[in-house]
Write an enzyme that holds these catalytic residues in place. Structure first.
Site, PDB file in Angstrom:
ATOM      1  N   LYS A  35     -28.341   8.109  31.249  1.00  0.00           N
ATOM      2  CA  LYS A  35     -28.427   6.668  30.944  1.00  0.00           C
ATOM      3  C   LYS A  35     -28.856   6.399  29.509  1.00  0.00           C
ATOM      4  O   LYS A  35     -28.507   5.372  28.944  1.00  0.00           O
ATOM      5  CB  LYS A  35     -29.387   5.980  31.914  1.00  0.00           C
ATOM      6  CG  LYS A  35     -30.853   6.347  31.705  1.00  0.00           C
ATOM      7  CD  LYS A  35     -31.746   5.762  32.778  1.00  0.00           C
ATOM      8  CE  LYS A  35     -33.200   6.020  32.443  1.00  0.00           C
ATOM      9  NZ  LYS A  35     -34.091   5.952  33.591  1.00  0.00           N
ATOM     10  N   ARG A 128     -44.114   1.617  40.405  1.00  0.00           N
ATOM     11  CA  ARG A 128     -42.732   1.158  40.374  1.00  0.00           C
ATOM     12  C   ARG A 128     -42.174   1.464  41.771  1.00  0.00           C
ATOM     13  O   ARG A 128     -42.754   0.985  42.739  1.00  0.00           O
ATOM     14  CB  ARG A 128     -41.946   1.807  39.229  1.00  0.00           C
ATOM     15  CG  ARG A 128     -40.805   0.893  38.759  1.00  0.00           C
ATOM     16  CD  ARG A 128     -39.998   1.449  37.607  1.00  0.00           C
ATOM     17  NE  ARG A 128     -39.183   2.590  38.002  1.00  0.00           N
ATOM     18  CZ  ARG A 128     -38.392   3.264  37.153  1.00  0.00           C
ATOM     19  NH1 ARG A 128     -38.328   2.891  35.880  1.00  0.00           N
ATOM     20  NH2 ARG A 128     -37.670   4.289  37.570  1.00  0.00           N
TER      21      ARG A 128
HETATM   22  C1  LIG Z   1     -34.873   7.024  33.543  1.00  0.00           C
HETATM   23  C2  LIG Z   1     -35.338   7.814  34.695  1.00  0.00           C
HETATM   24  C3  LIG Z   1     -35.486   9.195  34.567  1.00  0.00           C
HETATM   25  C4  LIG Z   1     -35.314   9.914  33.258  1.00  0.00           C
HETATM   26  O1  LIG Z   1     -36.325   9.511  32.373  1.00  0.00           O
HETATM   27  P1  LIG Z   1     -36.557  10.256  30.966  1.00  0.00           P
HETATM   28  O2  LIG Z   1     -37.861   9.749  30.516  1.00  0.00           O
HETATM   29  O3  LIG Z   1     -35.433   9.853  30.084  1.00  0.00           O
HETATM   30  O4  LIG Z   1     -36.560  11.711  31.233  1.00  0.00           O
HETATM   31  C5  LIG Z   1     -35.849   9.915  35.695  1.00  0.00           C
HETATM   32  N1  LIG Z   1     -36.062   9.297  36.878  1.00  0.00           N
HETATM   33  C6  LIG Z   1     -35.937   7.973  37.025  1.00  0.00           C
HETATM   34  C7  LIG Z   1     -36.195   7.367  38.365  1.00  0.00           C
HETATM   35  C8  LIG Z   1     -35.582   7.182  35.941  1.00  0.00           C
HETATM   36  O5  LIG Z   1     -35.479   5.853  36.100  1.00  0.00           O
END
Ligand SMILES: *Cc1c(COP(=O)(O)O)cnc(C)c1O
Length: 348
Positions: A35, A128
């Protein structure tokens, strides 16, 4: 055209492989998260060539725009009730917490004649997503009754809302809870998902029993997100952005006239530093949050409006038409790859 985002693909590949190998040594399966660069298909294909079991993203649209992948697609934002048809069609697994949605997902999977995998999220304090610990055992009982749902295991998320970071204590809590679920229902769960790039501040010290991580930032930028430090043996310069200078004038540093709030309703105040060589860059808040930029030159970022960034060019001698290069932190990468105004150049 500028802003021009430059991506060094071989460095990104190096980073992904380095972390994959580091984690594999500890029995941890890495799902790279795409993402952060809006799942640019050429880069997702490169990840896919490295042999990951799952490639992860938060948005169904990011999966929808890919061609076929060898890896399974793991949706890491809780699925919305309104999009379950696409969730089943374009992903193979998801992180999930709502029993109502799990049931609806099972119905949709049945309709499409598919089996769908889920990882149940547990709340460990960041506030969250996730069920409170005491709600997990009864939820699993219901999940195990669903014919088209494969229950992979439990997961946590940290470093997002509450600023809570992963520690030996909260990761061990997750592992203990997984064992309790396994004992209660006589099942064996392949996945205990210990979080995101926040976990990479202790790359060697993860308690035994964590079997999975979802990592975006550390692969992309070489940094972990708990303390903000660099992680060893990674490239920190996979991405850079080039911006063009559209005005250079020697002007005072303090605005004059009758002062109200700025274009964003913010009250601003400026120190009088005398005259400076002020530059304007053709890039603004619509493209990226300017405070995430890291200049490679000896200049100072002063502020930003929708389409402009104002900088103190100091004694660099830059003139109109020159191009400035910046590194940046995560938020700028999100902005740049989401914006329709960015030119993207992928280099080998
Ligand atoms: C965005 C996200 C990740 C990845 O996060 P990073 O900090 O880019 O490694 C992993 N798990 C969830 C649930 C996320 O929303």
């Amino acid at each position: 055209m500028y802003p021009k985002l430059i991506i060094k693909k071989s460095k990104l590949r190096d980073n992904a492989l380095t972390i994959k190998n580091l984690l594999e040594e500890q029995g941890i399966d890495l799902s790279p998260v795409t993402k952060g660069f809006s799942a640019i298909p050429e880069l997702v294909e490169m990840y896919d060539s490295l042999g990951f079991n799952y490639i992860a993203d938060s948005r169904i649209l990011n999966f929808k725009k890919q061609g076929p992948l060898h890896a399974k697609r793991l949706l890491i934002r809780l699925p919305s009730l309104s999009e379950l048809e696409d969730v089943i069609r374009y992903s193979d697994a998801c992180l999930i917490s709502e029993p109502v949605v799990i049931k609806a997902l099972n119905e949709e999977a049945k309709k499409q004649g598919k089996d769908y995998e889920i990882i149940l999220m547990v709340e460990i304090g960041d506030l969250r997503e996730g069920l409170l610990k005491e709600d997990v055992i009864p939820a699993v009982e219901e999940i195990l009754k669903l014919e088209n749902i494969t229950f992979l295991g439990l997961g946590i998320n940290t470093n997002c809302y509450g600023g809570v970071i992963p520690t030996k204590e909260n990761l061990t809590e997750l592992i203990e809870l997984r064992k309790k679920v396994e004992e209660t229902y006589h099942i064996s769960l392949p996945i205990t998902s210990g979080g995101n790039s926040g976990t990479m501040y202790m790359p060697q010290g993860l308690p035994e029993g964590i079997t999975h991580l979802r990592i975006g930032e550390t692969i992309l930028l070489g940094t972990e997100s708990s303390l903000g430090n660099r992680v060893e043996n990674l490239h920190y310069d996979v991405f850079s952005v080039e911006l063009e200078i559209i005005e250079v004038q020697r002007k005072p540093s303090k605005p004059w006239g009758k002062i109200e709030k700025n274009a964003f309703g913010e009250t601003v105040s400026f120190e009088d530093k005398g005259e400076m060589n002020r530059g304007i860059l053709a890039c603004g808040r619509q493209d990226l949050p300017f405070e995430k930029l890291i200049p490679l030159d000896d200049i100072e970022l002063l502020g930003s409006s929708s389409d402009h960034i104002i900088v103190d060019l100091k004694d660099t001698g830059y003139k109109v038409g020159d191009i400035l290069t910046f590194h940046f932190t995560y938020g700028a990468l999100l902005g740049l790859t989401t914006s329709a105004y960015t030119t993207i150049e992928i280099q080998e």
